[in-house]
Every structure is written in C-alpha cells, then in structure tokens.
Design an enzyme around this catalytic site. Sequence first.
Site, PDB file in Angstrom:
ATOM      1  N   ARG A 132       0.824  -1.387  -0.017  1.00  0.00           N
ATOM      2  CA  ARG A 132       0.022  -0.237   0.203  1.00  0.00           C
ATOM      3  C   ARG A 132       0.798   1.399   0.173  1.00  0.00           C
ATOM      4  O   ARG A 132       0.245   2.479  -0.343  1.00  0.00           O
ATOM      5  CB  ARG A 132      -0.625  -0.397   1.335  1.00  0.00           C
ATOM      6  CG  ARG A 132      -2.388   0.853   0.825  1.00  0.00           C
ATOM      7  CD  ARG A 132      -3.206   0.512   2.000  1.00  0.00           C
ATOM      8  NE  ARG A 132      -2.317   0.308   3.623  1.00  0.00           N
ATOM      9  CZ  ARG A 132      -2.938   1.672   4.426  1.00  0.00           C
ATOM     10  NH1 ARG A 132      -3.269   2.384   4.375  1.00  0.00           N
ATOM     11  NH2 ARG A 132      -2.447   1.287   5.625  1.00  0.00           N
ATOM     12  N   HIS A 147      -0.194   4.523  -2.212  1.00  0.00           N
ATOM     13  CA  HIS A 147      -0.144   5.725  -1.864  1.00  0.00           C
ATOM     14  C   HIS A 147       1.238   7.076  -2.709  1.00  0.00           C
ATOM     15  O   HIS A 147       0.494   7.999  -2.302  1.00  0.00           O
ATOM     16  CB  HIS A 147       0.448   6.070   0.036  1.00  0.00           C
ATOM     17  CG  HIS A 147      -0.904   5.381   0.283  1.00  0.00           C
ATOM     18  ND1 HIS A 147      -1.255   5.703   1.187  1.00  0.00           N
ATOM     19  CD2 HIS A 147      -2.027   4.232  -0.200  1.00  0.00           C
ATOM     20  CE1 HIS A 147      -2.745   5.184   1.504  1.00  0.00           C
ATOM     21  NE2 HIS A 147      -2.931   4.346   0.594  1.00  0.00           N
ATOM     22  N   SER A 204       8.315  10.254  -1.951  1.00  0.00           N
ATOM     23  CA  SER A 204       7.505  11.847  -1.223  1.00  0.00           C
ATOM     24  C   SER A 204       6.876  11.461   0.030  1.00  0.00           C
ATOM     25  O   SER A 204       7.459  11.801   0.703  1.00  0.00           O
ATOM     26  CB  SER A 204       6.701  12.561  -2.577  1.00  0.00           C
ATOM     27  OG  SER A 204       5.577  11.940  -2.459  1.00  0.00           O
ATOM     28  N   ASN A 206      -2.000   8.568   6.111  1.00  0.00           N
ATOM     29  CA  ASN A 206      -0.857   7.448   5.755  1.00  0.00           C
ATOM     30  C   ASN A 206      -0.149   7.038   7.025  1.00  0.00           C
ATOM     31  O   ASN A 206       0.624   6.206   7.069  1.00  0.00           O
ATOM     32  CB  ASN A 206       0.155   8.336   5.141  1.00  0.00           C
ATOM     33  CG  ASN A 206       0.407   8.454   3.725  1.00  0.00           C
ATOM     34  OD1 ASN A 206      -0.497   7.120   2.978  1.00  0.00           O
ATOM     35  ND2 ASN A 206       0.626   9.254   3.054  1.00  0.00           N
ATOM     36  N   HIS A 242      -6.158  -5.433  -1.589  1.00  0.00           N
ATOM     37  CA  HIS A 242      -6.745  -5.815  -0.384  1.00  0.00           C
ATOM     38  C   HIS A 242      -7.424  -7.322   0.096  1.00  0.00           C
ATOM     39  O   HIS A 242      -7.134  -7.280   0.410  1.00  0.00           O
ATOM     40  CB  HIS A 242      -8.674  -5.228  -0.653  1.00  0.00           C
ATOM     41  CG  HIS A 242      -8.538  -3.571  -0.370  1.00  0.00           C
ATOM     42  ND1 HIS A 242      -9.477  -2.460  -0.748  1.00  0.00           N
ATOM     43  CD2 HIS A 242      -7.435  -2.300  -0.571  1.00  0.00           C
ATOM     44  CE1 HIS A 242      -8.782  -1.254  -0.928  1.00  0.00           C
ATOM     45  NE2 HIS A 242      -8.139  -1.551  -0.643  1.00  0.00           N
ATOM     46  N   ASP A 277      -9.071  -9.344   4.229  1.00  0.00           N
ATOM     47  CA  ASP A 277      -9.601 -11.075   3.383  1.00  0.00           C
ATOM     48  C   ASP A 277      -9.622 -11.788   4.716  1.00  0.00           C
ATOM     49  O   ASP A 277      -8.965 -12.772   4.587  1.00  0.00           O
ATOM     50  CB  ASP A 277      -8.979 -11.136   1.850  1.00  0.00           C
ATOM     51  CG  ASP A 277      -8.840 -11.913   1.601  1.00  0.00           C
ATOM     52  OD1 ASP A 277     -10.313 -12.978   2.070  1.00  0.00           O
ATOM     53  OD2 ASP A 277      -8.552 -12.129   0.405  1.00  0.00           O
TER      54      ASP A 277
END
Length: 351
Positions: free
Chosen positions: A68, A72, A82, A99, A197, A249
């Site tokens: 993830r 992001h 960044s 975040n 996910h 999940d």
Amino acid sequence: MANFSRYLSLQIILIFLAFACCNHHAAGYGGLRVGFYEQTCPHLEHIVKEISDQVMAVAPSLAGPLLRMHFHDCFVRGCEGSVLLDSPTKQAEKDAIPNLSLRGFQIIDKVKTAVEEACPGVVSCADILATVARDVTAAMKGPYWEVETGRRDGRVSNMTEALFNLLPPFANITTLKQGFLDRGLSVKDLVVLSGGHTIGISHCSSFTDRLYNFTGKGDADPSLDPNYAEKLRMKCPEASPTDNLVEMDPGSVRTFDTSYFTLIAKRRGLFTSDAALLDDEETKAYLVQQALTHGSTFFKDFGESMVNMGKDRSPPGDQGEIRKVCTAVTVIINASKGPNLLSPLGEFGPD
C-alpha cells in the site's frame, strides 16, 4: 562522389550519436525500463529480494502496508518516494491522516542501507519501494512481475497533497474511476489493483459508518451483506474507546489470492470503495469473472496494472535526485548558496 560519400557517412554518424545521446538522456531522466541498473547496480534485485524474504518470514503482516505504501507514493506526485520523507514539523505526506496507518518504513530504510553499501548513490528510494512492493507480494504467494526502474526521488512532500490526492475508503465508483483516470489508469486497472486488498488489515474507523451511521440517520449500509455486517459489529462495537483492527480478506489475510473478488461478489467488501466495484458494469464483470474462474487472469493482470501504475511521472533529472537516505532530501538547489547545499531536511509545502 567520394566527397559526397564521406559527407553522407558523416551525417549518418551524427544522427546515430544524436539518437544515442537522446536515448541515454531519456533513460536517465524518467525513462523507465526493466534492467535499468544492470550495469550500475547488478545485484539490486537480489539484495531487495533477500531482505524482503527475511522480513516476510518473521513479519508477514507488513506485506499489505508495504504494498500500500507504493500505491500511496504513486498517487501523490507520482512514484518518486515523497511518502518516505520525514518532516521536523510533521507536515510531510506520511503525516497525513490517510498515511498514519502505513507501516514498514524501517524496511525500506534497511534495504536502502544495503543497496548503498553495494552501489553508493545509484538507486533511487522510489525504485526500491516499487521493487519491495513486488517482492513482498510474491512472498505472500502472489504474482511476480518485472519492475521497471529508472525513477528519481522527489524533493517535496506535502501533507495536504496526500490528504486530497489519496482516494478514501468511502469513495464511490465515480470518484474512483476519475481518480484512476487522472493518473492515466484504466477502469480495469482500478478493479485489478483493488484486488490488493486480499492482504492486510484495516482500522474499524475506516468503515464503521457503514455499520452504524451510513446516511447520518443511525442506519447501516444496505449494500453490505447483513450477516457480514453483524460480524463486523462484533469486532467493532459502536461505543468502543479503541480503534480495533479487522482483516480485509478474512481467512487469508496473509495469502495473496483471489478470494477478495468472491467476497465482493457476495457483498462482503469491507470498504465503501470495495462495494462500489459492483456499481459499474466493467468492474462488476471483471470481479464476477475472477470469482467464477478462481482468478484465472488476476495474477497476470495485477502485474500489468502495477507496471501501469508505476509509470506515473517522476521528477525530471534537473529536479529529482538519488537520495542517500530515504527519509531526507540529499541536495537542495539554492541559488544564493550554490547548487550542492547538503540538508538533513526535506522541502515541505508547495513547489
């Protein structure tokens, strides 16, 4: 005739040199390709895989957050690292609310340290993050894909940009499609990458509105399977003072598989953004197909969509850099003090 031949040969040589020069420039300044570091850091892939496998052997729960983290990063300013920058005033991307649940930054730092020992000043943190995301996915029995590299690291990290550019878990299908379109990604990329996910966990606060106050009237989301909603309410009591954790999940949270699509088809997606995939003909058709065929094309598609996402813009060579450490900008261009002012801090705020 001899002079003309020499002239023609000279022109061909000049054209070839110009072409070679331009290609080299493109490769160094944002032109991504597989094997970008073959000559300059030939053991990069081995180093990243070795550390990723070691981490997954003892802390498999970090696979989801590390995957993830790459998402992001790419969705704010493109894939240029960044999200990794620290801010002394807590104003960087990693300090934005979306975040705060990211974990595993120390793993990226560990890989960077090892890579710097082997190839000092060569490999960008953005490329390390993209490669780690692939390797932790594969370690969780997921797909393996060839990672295109050649990114440069950005020098700006802004909390507000992260807040407004990251797609929230309560996004509807219109917002999701537009968000992916804005980044050059297709509707298929949207549904495929949502399949990520299949690994990871979430805080209750990211979805409890679906359980207790969906429209602001103390009601539940009618699109959510009632039995699943009841199980979620047991794990996330309305009056609980703590923000509990729930598997995205259930039953295979540490295995990258295709059960995510089966859950969505049964109206058991955890987030509003998961359920929204049933509100579009194309996304619904894809997830139903994967549910019925046990993910016949999902692994292949996921690798392709990850490559597509990874192409998002990187700073041009005169603006980006190769950081020495991933948490701090290495070089800041300052006209009054010269071009190589070292700084332990990043630039935070708008350009």
